[in-house]
Write a protein that holds these residues in place. Structure first.
Motif, mmCIF file in Angstrom:
data_model
loop_
_atom_site.group_PDB
_atom_site.id
_atom_site.type_symbol
_atom_site.label_atom_id
_atom_site.label_comp_id
_atom_site.label_asym_id
_atom_site.label_seq_id
_atom_site.Cartn_x
_atom_site.Cartn_y
_atom_site.Cartn_z
ATOM 1 N N ASP A 1 7.670 0.656 8.859
ATOM 2 C CA ASP A 1 6.267 0.502 9.239
ATOM 3 C C ASP A 1 5.401 0.422 7.987
ATOM 4 O OD1 ASP A 1 3.467 1.647 9.834
ATOM 5 O OD2 ASP A 1 4.258 1.189 11.823
ATOM 6 N N THR A 2 4.751 -0.699 7.785
ATOM 7 C CA THR A 2 4.000 -0.948 6.555
ATOM 8 C C THR A 2 2.861 0.047 6.363
ATOM 9 O OG1 THR A 2 4.498 -3.313 6.699
ATOM 10 C CG2 THR A 2 2.712 -2.664 5.231
ATOM 11 N N ASN A 3 2.122 0.335 7.424
ATOM 12 C CA ASN A 3 1.012 1.273 7.301
ATOM 13 C C ASN A 3 1.492 2.657 6.888
ATOM 14 O OD1 ASN A 3 -0.921 -0.609 7.959
ATOM 15 N ND2 ASN A 3 -1.032 -0.025 10.125
ATOM 16 N N LEU A 4 2.595 3.093 7.473
ATOM 17 C CA LEU A 4 3.160 4.393 7.127
ATOM 18 C C LEU A 4 3.647 4.410 5.687
ATOM 19 C CD1 LEU A 4 4.159 7.224 7.711
ATOM 20 C CD2 LEU A 4 6.155 6.244 8.864
ATOM 21 N N LEU A 5 4.305 3.354 5.261
ATOM 22 C CA LEU A 5 4.807 3.273 3.890
ATOM 23 C C LEU A 5 3.660 3.329 2.873
ATOM 24 C CD1 LEU A 5 7.499 0.531 4.520
ATOM 25 C CD2 LEU A 5 7.974 2.890 3.821
ATOM 26 N N VAL B 1 2.854 6.296 -0.063
ATOM 27 C CA VAL B 1 2.553 6.042 -1.473
ATOM 28 C C VAL B 1 1.275 6.763 -1.879
ATOM 29 C CG1 VAL B 1 2.002 4.263 -3.191
ATOM 30 C CG2 VAL B 1 3.774 3.833 -1.473
ATOM 31 N N ARG B 2 0.266 6.757 -1.012
ATOM 32 C CA ARG B 2 -0.972 7.494 -1.292
ATOM 33 C C ARG B 2 -0.700 8.990 -1.366
ATOM 34 N NH1 ARG B 2 -3.071 3.780 2.525
ATOM 35 N NH2 ARG B 2 -3.123 5.385 4.153
ATOM 36 N N ASP B 3 0.130 9.491 -0.451
ATOM 37 C CA ASP B 3 0.487 10.910 -0.471
ATOM 38 C C ASP B 3 1.153 11.293 -1.788
ATOM 39 O OD1 ASP B 3 -0.454 11.241 2.115
ATOM 40 O OD2 ASP B 3 1.510 10.967 3.039
ATOM 41 N N ILE C 1 5.515 0.897 -3.327
ATOM 42 C CA ILE C 1 5.227 1.602 -4.584
ATOM 43 C C ILE C 1 4.919 0.592 -5.683
ATOM 44 C CG2 ILE C 1 6.153 3.129 -6.364
ATOM 45 C CD1 ILE C 1 8.019 4.308 -4.211
ATOM 46 N N SER C 2 5.708 -0.476 -5.757
ATOM 47 C CA SER C 2 5.558 -1.466 -6.826
ATOM 48 C C SER C 2 4.233 -2.205 -6.757
ATOM 49 C CB SER C 2 6.713 -2.474 -6.774
ATOM 50 O OG SER C 2 6.581 -3.359 -5.671
ATOM 51 N N LEU C 3 3.634 -2.276 -5.557
ATOM 52 C CA LEU C 3 2.348 -2.955 -5.406
ATOM 53 C C LEU C 3 1.194 -2.126 -5.956
ATOM 54 C CD1 LEU C 3 2.779 -4.399 -1.792
ATOM 55 C CD2 LEU C 3 2.996 -5.617 -3.976
ATOM 56 N N VAL C 4 1.466 -0.848 -6.238
ATOM 57 C CA VAL C 4 0.431 0.053 -6.764
ATOM 58 C C VAL C 4 0.749 0.487 -8.193
ATOM 59 C CG1 VAL C 4 -0.763 2.254 -6.439
ATOM 60 C CG2 VAL C 4 -0.068 0.904 -4.439
#
Length: 283
Positions: free
Chosen positions: A39-43, A47-49, A72-75
């Motif tokens: 689930d993209t939103n959960l993923l 990453v924010r967490d 993770i790599s997108l951030v």
């Protein structure tokens, strides 16, 4: 226990952000504890967490299908990700070719030398198999100076033990050891329905942020002391410690800390465990 926010997610297979094709052609291995998230939103929330920012180097343990790795790599500035399942090499190599800031290491993280893995400090963001949670956590602790934070997605019952307060049934050896060097919190519950294949129990995000609140003269000796203190949970702390320390000295030091003769280990908070250790270590 630290308060945490429960954010429930519907079954990921029913979510508009779940792509059923992502799970195809994956031979899920029960012996490796493989339960993946799609689930993209959960993923993105995970990453924010993990407190990931654009200049961060991130260590991921267990890339799995690479879905969390990609987010993770997108951030982050760079991701170093370990994966032991050789059957996932082709899938993950394709992702690595798409995202130039990802470096996969197809080996057991437990065999890696963390000290030489990267320069500077990193953040850990990882969905860790339940069966190897404790060994991984303590391997990371041995190199705590290398990390800004450690965020692990683990069995909820284990996370509860990590974050528990004295006087609760969950409070024990790992609670004291971890909280002596980390601020421990649980920012998110991840329901079992969010995983593919679905496990039997819920998971939780556990965030460990290093602190220097207490001065511990020898962390290894302190760990041994805590293990001894909880060696027989039904017995009093004095009885557990008397095999190594004189009973009268233990009673004296406990009294100075405000505890009676019959206090049990689960009633001693982290700060007082450290104070007691420092007072007794030379006796």
């Amino acid at each position: 226990m630290s308060k945490y926010q429960e954010k429930n997610f519907k079954n990921n297979k029913k979510s508009s952000n779940f792509n059923e094709n992502n799970a195809k052609n994956i031979d899920f291995k029960k012996n490796l504890g493989q339960n993946f998230l799609f689930d993209t939103n959960l993923l993105k929330a995970i990453v924010r967490d993990g407190l990931v920012e654009k200049d961060d180097l991130v260590l991921e343990i267990g890339a799995g299908a690479g879905t969390l790795t990609k987010e993770i790599s997108l951030v982050a500035k760079k991701v170093i990700s370990f994966e032991i399942d050789k059957d996932l090499i082709e899938r993950l190599t394709k992702l690595q070719n798409e995202q130039s800031n990802i470096e996969f290491k197809f080996q057991d993280f437990m065999d890696a030398d963390v000290e030489t893995l990267f320069d500077g400090k990193a953040r850990v963001v990882a969905n860790i198999p339940y069966y190897i949670t404790t060994p991984i956590i303590f391997k990371l602790i041995n190199s705590i100076h290398k990390f800004k934070s450690i965020m692990v997605l683990i069995q909820k019952e284990v996370a509860d033990r990590f974050a528990s307060s004295c006087g609760t049934k969950e409070y024990g050896i790992t609670s004291v050891i971890l909280q002596s060097i980390f601020d421990v919190s649980i920012p998110r519950i991840v329901k079992k329905e969010c995983f593919t294949p679905m496990p039997k129990i819920d998971s939780a995000i556990c965030l460990l942020v290093p602190h220097n609140r207490y001065k511990i003269s020898s962390f290894d000796d302190f760990r041994n002391f805590v293990h001894l203190a909880f060696s027989m949970r039904r017995k009093t702390l004095v009885n557990n410690l008397k095999s190594k320390f004189e009973k009268e000295i233990v009673l004296k030091e406990l009294k100075e800390l405000g505890y009676g003769d019959s206090v049990r280990p689960e009633e001693i908070n982290v700060e007082n465990f450290i104070k007691l250790f420092e007072k007794l270590k030379n006796n």
